[in-house]
Scaffold this motif. Sequence first.
Motif, PDB file in Angstrom:
ATOM      1  N   UNK A  53       1.668   2.219   0.409  1.00  0.00           N
ATOM      2  CA  UNK A  53       2.064   3.562  -0.399  1.00  0.00           C
ATOM      3  C   UNK A  53       1.160   4.608   0.581  1.00  0.00           C
ATOM      4  N   UNK A  54       1.926   5.679   0.569  1.00  0.00           N
ATOM      5  CA  UNK A  54       1.155   7.036   0.970  1.00  0.00           C
ATOM      6  C   UNK A  54       0.978   7.962  -0.224  1.00  0.00           C
ATOM      7  N   UNK A  73       0.019  10.339   7.553  1.00  0.00           N
ATOM      8  CA  UNK A  73      -0.167   9.184   6.761  1.00  0.00           C
ATOM      9  C   UNK A  73       0.880   8.308   6.969  1.00  0.00           C
ATOM     10  N   UNK A  74       2.120   8.675   6.748  1.00  0.00           N
ATOM     11  CA  UNK A  74       3.537   8.061   6.934  1.00  0.00           C
ATOM     12  C   UNK A  74       3.384   7.420   8.259  1.00  0.00           C
ATOM     13  N   UNK A  75       3.106   8.093   9.486  1.00  0.00           N
ATOM     14  CA  UNK A  75       3.292   7.636  10.824  1.00  0.00           C
ATOM     15  C   UNK A  75       2.253   6.254  10.932  1.00  0.00           C
ATOM     16  N   UNK A  76       0.991   6.585  10.084  1.00  0.00           N
ATOM     17  CA  UNK A  76       0.067   5.673  10.090  1.00  0.00           C
ATOM     18  C   UNK A  76       0.499   4.489   9.381  1.00  0.00           C
ATOM     19  N   UNK A  77       1.440   4.700   8.375  1.00  0.00           N
ATOM     20  CA  UNK A  77       1.735   3.409   7.546  1.00  0.00           C
ATOM     21  C   UNK A  77       2.843   2.733   8.310  1.00  0.00           C
ATOM     22  N   UNK A  78       3.730   3.433   9.171  1.00  0.00           N
ATOM     23  CA  UNK A  78       4.529   2.598  10.109  1.00  0.00           C
ATOM     24  C   UNK A  78       3.972   1.969  10.998  1.00  0.00           C
ATOM     25  N   UNK A  79       2.897   2.367  11.612  1.00  0.00           N
ATOM     26  CA  UNK A  79       2.127   1.768  12.768  1.00  0.00           C
ATOM     27  C   UNK A  79       1.599   0.475  12.184  1.00  0.00           C
ATOM     28  N   UNK A 131       7.672   1.644   3.939  1.00  0.00           N
ATOM     29  CA  UNK A 131       8.249   0.433   4.351  1.00  0.00           C
ATOM     30  C   UNK A 131       9.745   0.196   3.788  1.00  0.00           C
ATOM     31  N   UNK A 132      10.025   0.824   2.846  1.00  0.00           N
ATOM     32  CA  UNK A 132      11.163   1.015   2.030  1.00  0.00           C
ATOM     33  C   UNK A 132      12.115   2.238   2.380  1.00  0.00           C
ATOM     34  N   UNK A 133      11.325   3.448   2.905  1.00  0.00           N
ATOM     35  CA  UNK A 133      12.026   4.729   3.105  1.00  0.00           C
ATOM     36  C   UNK A 133      12.301   5.205   1.775  1.00  0.00           C
ATOM     37  N   UNK A 134      11.362   5.068   0.755  1.00  0.00           N
ATOM     38  CA  UNK A 134      11.352   5.994  -0.494  1.00  0.00           C
ATOM     39  C   UNK A 134      10.419   6.819  -0.770  1.00  0.00           C
ATOM     40  N   UNK A 135      10.703   7.844  -1.245  1.00  0.00           N
ATOM     41  CA  UNK A 135       9.854   9.207  -1.587  1.00  0.00           C
ATOM     42  C   UNK A 135      10.036   9.450  -3.024  1.00  0.00           C
ATOM     43  N   UNK A 136       9.065   9.568  -3.819  1.00  0.00           N
ATOM     44  CA  UNK A 136       8.954   9.861  -5.271  1.00  0.00           C
ATOM     45  C   UNK A 136       8.402  11.331  -5.346  1.00  0.00           C
ATOM     46  N   UNK A 137       9.018  12.216  -5.916  1.00  0.00           N
ATOM     47  CA  UNK A 137       8.376  13.513  -5.814  1.00  0.00           C
ATOM     48  C   UNK A 137       8.650  14.194  -7.135  1.00  0.00           C
ATOM     49  N   UNK A 138       8.268  15.326  -7.328  1.00  0.00           N
ATOM     50  CA  UNK A 138       8.614  16.342  -8.713  1.00  0.00           C
ATOM     51  C   UNK A 138       9.041  17.638  -7.945  1.00  0.00           C
ATOM     52  N   UNK A 139      10.250  18.051  -8.301  1.00  0.00           N
ATOM     53  CA  UNK A 139      10.698  19.234  -7.839  1.00  0.00           C
ATOM     54  C   UNK A 139      11.308  20.059  -9.052  1.00  0.00           C
ATOM     55  N   UNK A 140      11.683  21.497  -8.901  1.00  0.00           N
ATOM     56  CA  UNK A 140      12.031  22.462  -9.644  1.00  0.00           C
ATOM     57  C   UNK A 140      13.275  22.006  -9.981  1.00  0.00           C
ATOM     58  N   UNK A 141      13.750  22.259 -11.408  1.00  0.00           N
ATOM     59  CA  UNK A 141      15.211  21.976 -11.677  1.00  0.00           C
ATOM     60  C   UNK A 141      16.085  22.706 -10.690  1.00  0.00           C
ATOM     61  N   UNK A 142      15.650  24.156 -10.606  1.00  0.00           N
ATOM     62  CA  UNK A 142      16.694  24.753  -9.555  1.00  0.00           C
ATOM     63  C   UNK A 142      16.679  24.328  -8.118  1.00  0.00           C
ATOM     64  N   UNK A 145      -2.503   3.590   1.436  1.00  0.00           N
ATOM     65  CA  UNK A 145      -2.902   2.432   0.740  1.00  0.00           C
ATOM     66  C   UNK A 145      -2.136   1.204   1.141  1.00  0.00           C
ATOM     67  N   UNK A 146      -2.849   0.322   1.391  1.00  0.00           N
ATOM     68  CA  UNK A 146      -2.380  -1.082   2.159  1.00  0.00           C
ATOM     69  C   UNK A 146      -2.843  -2.187   1.547  1.00  0.00           C
ATOM     70  N   UNK A 147      -2.128  -3.295   0.651  1.00  0.00           N
ATOM     71  CA  UNK A 147      -2.561  -4.327   0.412  1.00  0.00           C
ATOM     72  C   UNK A 147      -2.078  -5.352   1.243  1.00  0.00           C
ATOM     73  N   UNK A 148      -2.852  -6.152   1.603  1.00  0.00           N
ATOM     74  CA  UNK A 148      -2.737  -7.616   1.966  1.00  0.00           C
ATOM     75  C   UNK A 148      -3.055  -8.798   1.389  1.00  0.00           C
TER      76      UNK A 148
END
Lengths: 384, 481
Positions: free
Chosen positions: A223-224, A205-211, A309-320, A234-237
């Motif tokens: 967005x991926x 998906x990320x590679x597709x977005x870059x393409x 496009x921004x190089x940003x990733x939102x994620x949820x990770x464990x505190x440890x 998901x791409x809006x034009x």
Amino acid sequence: MEAEQGSLDHVPIRATWSPSDASEVAAMLDKARGDGLAVVPAGGRTKLHWGNRSDAECVALLDLSRLRDPLDVQGDEGIAIVGAGVPVRELERAARAVGKRTRLPALWDAATVGGTIAADPVGPATRPHQRLRDELLGLEVALANGELTRSGGQVVKNVTGFDLVRLYCGSLGTLGVITRVTLRLWPLPELRVVRLREVASVDTAIQTAHAIVARGVDPAGLAVLPGPSGARVVCAVEGSRVDAEERAVRVAGETVGEDVWTEAERQVSGSQEPVDGCDVRVSGRASDTLPIARAVADAGGGLRVALPALGTVFARVAADALDALEARAVRERWAFFVERAAPEVKSARDVFGPPPDALPLMRRLKALFDPERVLSPGRFVGGI
Amino acid sequence: MDPRTGELVDRLRELPSVEDVLAGASEMFVYESDGLTLTRGRAAAVAFPSTTRAVCEIVRACNEFGVPFVPRGAGTGLSGGATPVDGCVVIECARMDQVLSIDAVNRTATVQPGLVNAHLTDAVSGLGLHYAPDPSSQTACTIGGNVAENSGGPHTLKYGTTSPHVLSLEVVLPDASVVQLGRRDAHAVGYDLRGVFVGSEGTLGIVTAATVRLMPDPETVCTLLASFPSLVSACEAVSTIIAAGIVASALELLDDKTIDAVEASVFAAGYPRNARAVLLVELDGTDAAVQAERARVRTVCQSHGAIEVRVARDEQEREAFWRGRKGAFGAMGRRAPDLYVHDAVVPRTRLPEVVEAITRAAEERNLRIANVFHAGDGNLHPNLSFDRRDADELARIVDMGEEILRICIEAGGVLSGEHGIGLEKRDYMHMLYTDEDLEPMRWVHEAFDPADACNPGKVIPQPRACTESNPRHRGYEKVTF
């Protein structure tokens, strides 16, 4: 002034103040300074969980949601002058009524214009060369010394002195309290198309977005999202009818409704309730998106949404897992921000990651703008 | 030269990575001003560093001798930002002109500050990329200077001024330390010091490397030239184009006096001599979009009484259209020995009335004026031709400069759209801002340069209580004949 129980990251909120205009904001800051009381500005309270735990013993919450005046949309000039407490959604509606729109991210229903500028969030519609700070023309700001000041202007191009507007944007209310904003408006597009492509994995998906970007699509948003059987791009034009149609063809995939887009935005905004684990944002160059997503997976984290496009990733990770992911980010020169975590997790770290080498300059600025540390002490980068 | 200054010059000449140091009286004459010739100063020396380390060493030496220093690029600035402070060392960055790296994947380049703006686009054009900010002086001005001034240009309308295109900066601070402001990926951590540094006119430190954003070349570019029987009808056409939702990449206006100057010069572009205004409209994007918008722009211009709407048939004609616009300031050299290029911004819809008021004010003062506008931005450049050997005319020019600002501010405008404040407008800052508004700028300056050693005396005026802020009594007396 109305008393209120509660706390912010376990720091007691001694009072909530609700000024009705900018001069009251300035007067309250002056009083807080005199009383030695720390103040945390708040708009729609959608991002109050951002930032470090304050080092103050207690705080007063400065609720700016009553600053709804003015809401002056000047369609001919392509600008809007609005009170900091105006919700972004309300500004959007007012702009749409005159065929315009704002590029302020509208990721939270209750978010205000002032709070959005102070926090400077990014979202799926943030374009690399058009950040929030580039939308701002002028600010009215109440300073810690009790003065109400103006910076910038009401025209779309302005180099009259130092660009304080950019300095205030993203400063999380630690240099001053935004009370009024002048910003740009843009024409509503004739046509907007949201396309969805479902692929086998997040990597693909990320590679597709870059393409898609490489094909000259210039997306209005990208967005991926993870999906049940792989991942979704998901791409809006948008633009004139012929332009948007032409670019939608290049995106390929199926045309879908705005609900898919809204889901991408919701994933950025994260939960408004306490959650298991921590919400993190890891950012690098566009080409870092894939390695960041893999690093998150290596840390056992769950991808919420990636913005290639921004190089940003939102994620949820464990505190440890935070320490290991942060260490990886430091090695790779990625920015690392823990947006949401339990107070005890936040108390043990700087949620903004290791401070930049310009931290001494930032400390000097803070000391000059707010020598008594009235404004959100300890909440910003490096404990500023 | 006093012995102490001589000692400093000797020290600078001993620094290994400093390529050259000039200190002769005739050599200093060359550096007396930038593009604003109304203000002048005499430097003690001009040093040419080639590396960041050399800049640090020069700054350190200056600090040791208690001598202020003034950074300089190509000296094309128009507000006196690079005017030497008497007795200072000018740090001339023009020889730091290398492209350090290009990241085609992420569309960025890291360059030294002395790289000429147009040379950056030359270096990446083979990759289908370009650097978007394009000041009229782009074949001479440098990236470091652009950063200092937050320079604009015709394509600012769609792509923004320099600031959105600067990702990070390596800066030598006034205490000779080196700091990185911003990040190569634009994800700022902490205060946006990069943002406040861009446009600080060389008063907060010296840029020694800049990582900037590159833009993909548009698939199609179309440039239209529309001529009008009046400036007002041309301005109305601009408003209608914007109201129609057409996001042009440039909307540039030239008045009849400018057309005359251009057509009589080597920059002749084929502008119609019978027109009272020429509007250049540039559209870019996908082929389908540009074709559709071209038809709409033509219709709009015709509906506002355009005498003629011409579409550049090929790249050669397109370049000719732009040669006239970008050469307009040079073309005015035919009108008089000196030119005062003014710069102010007003709300776009106020342009016609503001231009009318400015033209009337120039006539009242018996001054020659020609106007060029970034009409889509409301950014106007009234150009005043004069002869500085004529003391009376010079006084009228200074008075007219103030009057232009007064007219623009009364119309809701600001002091500068892209040329900066420098010395030229420093003492007019109070026309727009109160002392309380200016105080945060002083704090920013104090945080970066507590000793006030770097380009002192520019941009920020003294608090009103401290001085009589009247530029006619201060600053301009240095004009030499």
